[in-house]
Each structure stands twice: as C-alpha cells, then as structure tokens.
Design a protein around this motif. Structure first.
Motif, mmCIF file in Angstrom:
data_model
loop_
_atom_site.group_PDB
_atom_site.id
_atom_site.type_symbol
_atom_site.label_atom_id
_atom_site.label_comp_id
_atom_site.label_asym_id
_atom_site.label_seq_id
_atom_site.Cartn_x
_atom_site.Cartn_y
_atom_site.Cartn_z
ATOM 1 N N LYS A 47 -2.343 -4.355 10.761
ATOM 2 C CA LYS A 47 -2.315 -5.793 11.024
ATOM 3 C C LYS A 47 -3.429 -6.193 11.990
ATOM 4 C CE LYS A 47 1.140 -7.881 8.864
ATOM 5 N NZ LYS A 47 0.897 -9.058 7.983
ATOM 6 N N ALA A 48 -3.664 -5.352 13.006
ATOM 7 C CA ALA A 48 -4.727 -5.638 13.977
ATOM 8 C C ALA A 48 -6.091 -5.614 13.292
ATOM 9 C CB ALA A 48 -4.680 -4.628 15.122
ATOM 10 N N GLU A 50 -6.685 -6.212 10.049
ATOM 11 C CA GLU A 50 -6.772 -7.412 9.215
ATOM 12 C C GLU A 50 -7.055 -8.640 10.067
ATOM 13 O OE1 GLU A 50 -3.874 -6.487 5.412
ATOM 14 O OE2 GLU A 50 -2.917 -7.005 7.320
ATOM 15 N N GLY A 51 -6.426 -8.715 11.244
ATOM 16 C CA GLY A 51 -6.672 -9.851 12.133
ATOM 17 C C GLY A 51 -8.099 -9.864 12.646
ATOM 18 N N GLN A 52 -8.632 -8.687 12.971
ATOM 19 C CA GLN A 52 -10.001 -8.606 13.465
ATOM 20 C C GLN A 52 -11.012 -9.000 12.396
ATOM 21 O OE1 GLN A 52 -10.816 -4.965 15.557
ATOM 22 N NE2 GLN A 52 -13.029 -5.204 15.428
ATOM 23 N N LEU A 53 -10.746 -8.581 11.149
ATOM 24 C CA LEU A 53 -11.660 -8.893 10.059
ATOM 25 C C LEU A 53 -11.431 -10.281 9.474
ATOM 26 C CD1 LEU A 53 -11.528 -5.466 8.142
ATOM 27 C CD2 LEU A 53 -13.378 -6.297 9.612
ATOM 28 N N GLY A 54 -10.211 -10.781 9.633
ATOM 29 C CA GLY A 54 -9.882 -12.068 9.029
ATOM 30 C C GLY A 54 -9.674 -11.977 7.532
ATOM 31 N N VAL A 55 -9.272 -10.789 7.061
ATOM 32 C CA VAL A 55 -9.095 -10.543 5.625
ATOM 33 C C VAL A 55 -7.837 -9.710 5.420
ATOM 34 C CG1 VAL A 55 -10.066 -9.414 3.575
ATOM 35 C CG2 VAL A 55 -11.576 -10.593 5.165
ATOM 36 N N GLU A 56 -7.041 -10.055 4.397
ATOM 37 C CA GLU A 56 -5.888 -9.227 4.049
ATOM 38 C C GLU A 56 -6.356 -8.020 3.245
ATOM 39 O OE1 GLU A 56 -2.627 -11.029 2.145
ATOM 40 O OE2 GLU A 56 -1.885 -12.005 3.966
ATOM 41 N N LEU A 57 -5.935 -6.840 3.661
ATOM 42 C CA LEU A 57 -6.328 -5.611 2.999
ATOM 43 C C LEU A 57 -5.248 -5.074 2.070
ATOM 44 C CD1 LEU A 57 -7.917 -3.910 6.137
ATOM 45 C CD2 LEU A 57 -9.131 -4.998 4.236
ATOM 46 N N PHE A 58 -3.992 -5.417 2.350
ATOM 47 C CA PHE A 58 -2.867 -4.959 1.543
ATOM 48 C C PHE A 58 -2.027 -6.142 1.084
ATOM 49 C CE2 PHE A 58 -3.654 -1.144 4.119
ATOM 50 C CZ PHE A 58 -3.645 -0.157 3.143
ATOM 51 N N VAL A 59 -1.423 -5.970 -0.088
ATOM 52 C CA VAL A 59 -0.366 -6.869 -0.546
ATOM 53 C C VAL A 59 0.953 -6.170 -0.256
ATOM 54 C CG1 VAL A 59 0.681 -8.021 -2.521
ATOM 55 C CG2 VAL A 59 -1.811 -7.854 -2.349
ATOM 56 N N ARG A 60 1.857 -6.835 0.508
ATOM 57 C CA ARG A 60 3.140 -6.236 0.853
ATOM 58 C C ARG A 60 4.188 -6.687 -0.152
ATOM 59 N NH1 ARG A 60 -0.962 -6.659 4.824
ATOM 60 N NH2 ARG A 60 -0.516 -5.201 6.530
ATOM 61 N N GLU A 61 4.868 -5.712 -0.751
ATOM 62 C CA GLU A 61 5.908 -5.996 -1.728
ATOM 63 C C GLU A 61 7.156 -5.205 -1.358
ATOM 64 O OE1 GLU A 61 3.849 -4.678 -5.200
ATOM 65 O OE2 GLU A 61 3.060 -6.677 -5.657
ATOM 66 N N LYS A 62 8.102 -5.859 -0.697
ATOM 67 C CA LYS A 62 9.314 -5.202 -0.210
ATOM 68 C C LYS A 62 8.936 -3.989 0.640
ATOM 69 C CE LYS A 62 12.195 -6.905 -3.975
ATOM 70 N NZ LYS A 62 13.110 -6.572 -5.089
ATOM 71 N N GLN A 63 9.267 -2.787 0.161
ATOM 72 C CA GLN A 63 8.980 -1.588 0.936
ATOM 73 C C GLN A 63 7.677 -0.912 0.511
ATOM 74 O OE1 GLN A 63 10.968 -0.759 3.543
ATOM 75 N NE2 GLN A 63 12.027 -2.663 3.019
ATOM 76 N N LYS A 64 6.890 -1.571 -0.347
ATOM 77 C CA LYS A 64 5.671 -0.970 -0.877
ATOM 78 C C LYS A 64 4.442 -1.759 -0.438
ATOM 79 C CE LYS A 64 7.924 0.876 -5.037
ATOM 80 N NZ LYS A 64 7.898 0.913 -6.531
#
Length: 300
Positions: A47-48, A50-64
């Motif tokens: 999360k840190a 992604e926050g530093q880059l300003g870009v989402e790197l993962f798609v979160r789907e429930k536990q995956k």
C-alpha cells in the motif's frame, strides 16, 4: 550533471521486495512467509508503494490479489533490477577490490577453448575475479548482468564495441563405422547419410553444399542445441555433423570421429569479444581483452 530522479520514483528496497514477492507468488501470505514478515506488514508495504507511486499495482478480490496491467510490467522490470543489485552485491563480496569481470560465452567454445586457457590469464592477473556464464542465445547488455561477451556471427551490432578474435572452419565428421558404411568419395555422397544440425546455425549444411556444388534442397535431419551434444550424436553414429575443427582436435586425433570428407568450409562469420561502450575503461575488461587478443593472434 546527472539528473536526480524525484524521491517518489525511488522507492525503498523493502517496499520493492514486498511487491516483487507478492507479484511472483500471487499471494500476500506466501510473500510474508518468504520475507519472514507478517501478512499485515507486507500489505502495508505494498500500500505504501502504491501510495508513493500514485498507481494501483494489484486488484484485490476478497482473499486474492492479481496484478493490474501496469503492475505486470512494473513487476517484471523490478525483478530484473533486484536481480542486478543482487548480482552486483555477490560480485563485490567475491572481489572487494572491484576487480570482477563477468563474461558470457557460447557453451562449447567456453568449455573447450576458453576455460583451459583461463589459468594463464589468472596467473598474469591474480587480482581479477573472472565469472563465466554460458549463453546459447544472443546477449543483451541492457538486460544481462555482464561486462562483456564472446559472440559468434557477423559484426552487425550497433552501440557495441567489438574486437575480432578468430574465424572458424567446419568439417563434416562422423563415426568411423558410419564413414566405412557409406564410403564417401564425392561431396554429393553426403546426401546419402543422415545429417545432424545445430539449431543456432540451421543453414550450415546448405552453405557447405553450395560451396561444393551439392543440391541443397530439402536438407533434413536431427536437431541439437549445442556443439557438445552434436558431437556425441556424430560419435554415436547417428549421422554426419559439421563441427569446428579447432574445438574437436583431440577427438579427431583419437579417432572417436573422422572426417567424412576432407572438405572444410570457412564462412564470413567469426568469434568477437563484445562489450558496451560505457564499460570500455573497466580495468579487468581491458586486461582480459589484451590477453585474449594475444591468445588468438595466430588465429586471426
């Protein structure tokens, strides 16, 4: 002066390591186990990042989790960068004085020609630590963690420094029993025997046949990816192979293989020492280059 990248584009290694492990394993849990961290710690680091880059790197789907398209590209490049840092650290530990040279070479040339001569180089320059890596495919100085490479082919590279080392002459060879069975007398007789091929030189037989006026259409046969296995196939009687005479002198002398016909062929391609221009002043490379040119002086 070099331009310094903004801090946001230079994430810390712990953040990158957490991202790379999660991207490679596809699991926060496995990444945490690999890094000896808790799952929440790995999640916070990602999360840190992604926050530093300003870009989402993962798609979160429930536990995956799964990488975004941008995350896939970023993971591949970060993995390469971390690999280079790791190799640089290993090289430093191997030779703290900084005298390390990492060289990529064709496997059979390295094993049969270069390595037996390396003790002479190290006796002259004991301060240099030499690493030799086998490469079947062409190298890429932008991706491979190497200082230089020995390359066989035509001098067609741009942006790369090259020194001619030696040419190559190939001869048609086979097992003595196969030679006796086929009783080769003329170049065209070769077409009556099984022909063995090297995947990196798929048209070698066609070049030989055109040189000696033989029909070069529909040339078929078994494929091998290295000269060493190609030789073993020829010695086992599987067919006739084109092998560099200077790499298999001992086997020819011992009679494990024989010339099917005394008809050598030398093409336009040759062995070259190659290196990127920004490594030109690297002291171990300069020492190795000078020594290698001495070793190959009689062959040029």
């Amino acid at each position: 002066m070099p331009i310094r990248a903004p801090r946001r584009f230079l994430p810390s290694l712990p953040l990158l390591a957490a991202f790379e492990a999660a991207a490679r394993t596809g699991s926060i849990t496995q990444a945490a186990s690999e890094l000896s961290l808790t799952q929440s710690a790995v999640s916070r680091q990602i999360k840190a990042l992604e926050g530093q880059l300003g870009v989402e790197l993962f798609v979160r789907e429930k536990q995956k989790i799964r990488l975004t398209l941008g995350g896939q590209v970023y993971a591949r490049e970060i993995r390469d960068a971390l690999g280079k840092i790791s190799n640089a650290s290993l090289n430093l530990l191997a030779n703290p004085a900084g005298g390390t040279l990492t060289l990529a070479v064709p496997p059979t040339f390295g094993a049969r020609w270069l390595v037996p001569r390396v003790p002479r180089f190290l006796a002259r320059h004991p301060q240099v630590s030499l690493n030799i890596l086998s490469r079947l495919t062409q190298f890429d100085f932008r991706q491979d963690v190497i200082d230089a490479a020995i390359y066989f082919g035509a001098p067609q590279w741009t942006g790369v420094e090259m020194e001619l080392l030696r040419g190559e002459t190939v001869i048609p060879v086979c097992a003595p029993e196969l030679a006796a069975r086929h009783d080769f007398r003329a170049p065209a007789d070769i077409r009556r025997a099984p022909l063995l091929h090297l995947t990196t030189r798929p048209d070698a037989w066609e070049h030989w046949m055109r040189r000696y006026g033989v029909d070069d259409r529909a040339v078929q046969g078994m494929l091998f990816d290295q000269f060493s296995t190609l030789f073993e196939a020829a010695a086992a009687g599987l067919g006739v192979a084109l092998l560099p005479d200077f790499l298999f002198e001992e086997e020819l002398r011992e009679g494990r293989i024989v010339e099917a016909l005394p008809l050598p062929h030398s093409g336009d391609e040759a062995y070259y020492l190659c290196w990127p221009g920004d490594r030109d002043a690297h002291r171990p490379l300069a020492l190795f280059r000078d020594w290698l040119l001495e070793e190959t002086a009689d062959s040029r």
